[in-house]
Design an enzyme around this catalytic site. Structure first.
Site, mmCIF file in Angstrom:
data_model
loop_
_atom_site.group_PDB
_atom_site.id
_atom_site.type_symbol
_atom_site.label_atom_id
_atom_site.label_comp_id
_atom_site.label_asym_id
_atom_site.label_seq_id
_atom_site.Cartn_x
_atom_site.Cartn_y
_atom_site.Cartn_z
ATOM 1 N N ARG A 1 -24.204 -22.696 -63.527
ATOM 2 C CA ARG A 1 -25.516 -22.513 -63.090
ATOM 3 C C ARG A 1 -25.788 -21.128 -62.715
ATOM 4 O O ARG A 1 -24.587 -20.228 -62.358
ATOM 5 C CB ARG A 1 -26.178 -23.387 -61.837
ATOM 6 C CG ARG A 1 -25.317 -23.040 -60.611
ATOM 7 C CD ARG A 1 -25.638 -23.804 -59.342
ATOM 8 N NE ARG A 1 -24.943 -23.221 -58.150
ATOM 9 C CZ ARG A 1 -23.745 -23.581 -57.784
ATOM 10 N NH1 ARG A 1 -23.116 -24.563 -58.510
ATOM 11 N NH2 ARG A 1 -23.381 -22.928 -56.605
ATOM 12 N N GLY B 1 -17.606 -27.256 -54.097
ATOM 13 C CA GLY B 1 -18.348 -26.526 -52.847
ATOM 14 C C GLY B 1 -17.716 -27.108 -51.566
ATOM 15 O O GLY B 1 -18.663 -26.935 -50.594
HETATM 16 C C1 MV4 Z 1 -8.883 -24.214 -51.082
HETATM 17 C C2 MV4 Z 1 -8.554 -23.820 -49.585
HETATM 18 C C3 MV4 Z 1 -7.434 -23.536 -49.544
HETATM 19 N N1 MV4 Z 1 -6.364 -23.782 -50.262
HETATM 20 N N2 MV4 Z 1 -8.123 -24.928 -51.621
HETATM 21 C C4 MV4 Z 1 -13.649 -24.582 -49.955
HETATM 22 C C5 MV4 Z 1 -14.756 -24.840 -51.019
HETATM 23 C C6 MV4 Z 1 -14.304 -25.172 -52.230
HETATM 24 N N3 MV4 Z 1 -14.718 -24.250 -53.672
HETATM 25 C C7 MV4 Z 1 -12.648 -24.922 -52.061
HETATM 26 N N4 MV4 Z 1 -12.482 -24.461 -50.849
HETATM 27 C C8 MV4 Z 1 -11.334 -24.150 -50.322
HETATM 28 N N5 MV4 Z 1 -10.211 -24.565 -51.169
HETATM 29 C C9 MV4 Z 1 -6.643 -24.495 -51.376
HETATM 30 N N6 MV4 Z 1 -5.754 -24.841 -52.348
HETATM 31 C C10 MV4 Z 1 -9.648 -23.280 -48.715
HETATM 32 C C11 MV4 Z 1 -10.989 -23.728 -49.311
HETATM 33 C C12 MV4 Z 1 -12.076 -23.349 -48.175
HETATM 34 C C13 MV4 Z 1 -12.010 -24.207 -46.792
HETATM 35 C C14 MV4 Z 1 -11.166 -25.524 -46.977
HETATM 36 C C15 MV4 Z 1 -11.560 -26.196 -45.780
HETATM 37 C C16 MV4 Z 1 -12.232 -25.672 -44.735
HETATM 38 C C17 MV4 Z 1 -13.010 -24.807 -45.007
HETATM 39 C C18 MV4 Z 1 -12.982 -23.886 -45.998
HETATM 40 C C19 MV4 Z 1 -13.675 -22.766 -46.070
HETATM 41 C C20 MV4 Z 1 -13.426 -22.072 -47.122
HETATM 42 C C21 MV4 Z 1 -12.558 -22.392 -48.200
#
Ligand code: MV4
Length: 462
Positions: free
Chosen positions: A292, A164
């Site tokens: 969940r 998350g």
């Molecule tokens: C990422 C990503 C980009 N590349 N993974 C956000 C929630 C979690 N479930 C995983 N997330 C992300 N994973 C890769 N390989 C972008 C997100 C991401 C995010 C990352 C950093 C700051 C804000 C974000 C907002 C949405 C999604």
């Protein structure tokens, strides 16, 4: 069969679970903290047990008190809702050993899917596409440098115990990697008592799309379409919708098959969600599995015309998927706006307090899930979600139009809420076109000076 369920939660989701139980003829036990005596979940349950003071660790997170409440009232199952103990493997295990049915998957499943690197490895084994990166945990900084070199920068370090969005660091150049590794690892250790990290190629403009799945005790899994969850701020989702404007029938089939394949591969049972990252080229990758029922489940209920909570409870009681979920089909479009007691002009600062007046919208295609009412006092101890407005219509444009109309009707006085903020998002041209990604809110709505022009053009005039 399950005769009595204790709801180990509060707020709108506790009420949602009580509603499902009533329709199934199952008795309900509400637990509540001293801060929640006047909450609607307490009023509508058949029995209630006060479990402690306001702070969560002394009430909704206090395992011995909740188990005691279940034993005193003779509940044969516990529904954890979302948040609090919903993904606590130890709690599920204690329920199992006390012969109380935990409504969710097994404690082992929760532990396994809660280990994000392990979950990813299991999905890869099941032939679900995963994001290029480390095979499991990073063993050292030199290991990390080597892998980053292979996959290419930018990369992202993620805490395996995180999820998350917690415990992540983006690394854009080799010289930043050591520091990022150390800080991410330390953060993960203090937040989750587990310093271990894994690495992935970082995508700059992904969409967050998740697939709802349901599994029974006999190895059957179904997918119930996707939810678009890219409209978020600081990993808190603000608006969700189904279907996603970025997913056509062909992609939906692929995502659904991947989700079923992944969930079947781990022998998943109960309601669950497979989160995917969708890149700019329409390629999708597994990110995480949630074990969940989620906040945003109503948009799936709206487009499928089904009651996911009832089905989740029936599955826990041993019902078969094929007996209860035949011939369902996605129809039309649904959107959810999460209404929080927060001040968008003060960086979304939570503002608990007394709701002076409260008028809930209605009419065709409108659903409101809330535990609040006029004169209700929002306690300061919990998250700031006070209502979910879900609208549906024959297509996306009708669902959006209904949402605008519903939010206009929604009167909440006495506290700050995110209603007006939602109205601005719903007027944004890119949102209306369905052209957005997880950076959308940052780009148009966070008061960065360089956004001012763009913001005004999009109705962001505050
Ligand atoms: C990422 C990503 C980009 N590349 N993974 C956000 C929630 C979690 N479930 C995983 N997330 C992300 N994973 C890769 N390989 C972008 C997100 C991401 C995010 C990352 C950093 C700051 C804000 C974000 C907002 C949405 C999604």
């Amino acid at each position: 069969m399950i005769k009595k369920i204790l709801i180990a939660n509060r707020g709108e989701i506790a009420l949602r679970i009580i509603r499902a139980c009533k329709e199934l003829g199952i008795a309900t036990v509400a637990v509540y903290s001293e801060a929640d005596s006047d909450s609607l979940h307490v009023r509508f349950a058949d029995e209630v047990v006060k479990i402690g003071p306001g702070p969560s660790n002394q009430s909704y997170l206090n395992i011995p008190r909740i188990i005691s409440a279940a034993e005193i009232t003779n509940a044969d199952a516990i529904h954890p809702g979302y948040g609090f103990l919903a993904e606590n493997a130890q709690f599920a295990e204690i329920c199992e050993s006390c012969d109380i049915k935990f409504i969710g998957p097994s404690s082992d499943m929760i532990a396994n899917m809660g280990d994000k690197a392990f979950a990813k490895a299991r999905m890869k084994q099941a032939k679900v596409p995963t994001i290029p990166g480390s095979d499991g945990i990073l063993q050292s900084i030199s290991d990390a440098l080597k892998i980053a070199d292979q996959i290419g920068y930018p990369v992202i370090l993620k805490a395996t115990a995180g999820g998350g969005g917690r415990g992540m660091r983006v690394v854009r150049e080799p010289k930043e990697l050591e520091r990022a590794f150390v800080t991410a690892s330390n953060e993960a250790e203090s937040a989750f008592s587990n310093p271990r990290l894994y690495m992935e190629k970082f995508f700059e403009h992904p969409r967050h799309i998740e697939v709802q799945i349901m599994g029974d005790h006999y190895g059957n899994v179904v997918a119930l379409g996707e939810r678009e969850c890219s409209i978020q701020r600081k990993h808190q989702k603000l608006i969700e919708e189904s279907p996603s404007p970025a997913v056509d029938d062909k992609l939906r089939t692929k995502l659904s098959n991947a989700a079923v394949q992944g969930a079947s591969g781990v022998n998943y049972e109960s309601a669950g969600t497979i989160e995917f990252l969708l890149d700019e080229n329409g390629k999708y990758y597994f990110m995480e599995m949630n074990t969940r029922i989620q906040v945003e489940h109503p948009v799936t209920e709206a487009v499928y015309g089904i009651d996911l909570l009832k089905h989740q409870i029936l599955l826990a009681a041993g019902e078969r998927i094929d007996n209860m979920m035949k011939d369902f089909k996605m129809r039309g479009h649904a959107i959810e706006c999460r209404i929080n007691a927060e001040d968008p002009d003060k960086n979304f600062r939570p503002c608990p307090g007394k709701i002076e007046s409260f008028h809930v919208p209605g009419g065709p295609g409108v659903r409101v899930d809330t535990h609040a009412y006029a004169q209700y006092v929002i306690p300061p101890f919990y998250d700031s979600l006070i209502a979910k407005v879900i609208t549906n219509g024959k297509d996306r444009s009708e669902a959006i139009g209904r949402m605008r109309r519903a939010l206009e009707e929604f009167i909440i006085e006495g506290i700050f809420t995110t209603i007006a903020f939602h109205q601005r998002v719903l007027q944004n041209e890119s949102f209306i076109k369905g052209e957005f990604d997880t950076k959308f809110i940052e780009k148009y709505f966070l008061n960065r000076p360089e956004n001012e022009k763009q913001g005004e053009k999009n109705g962001n005039t505050k």
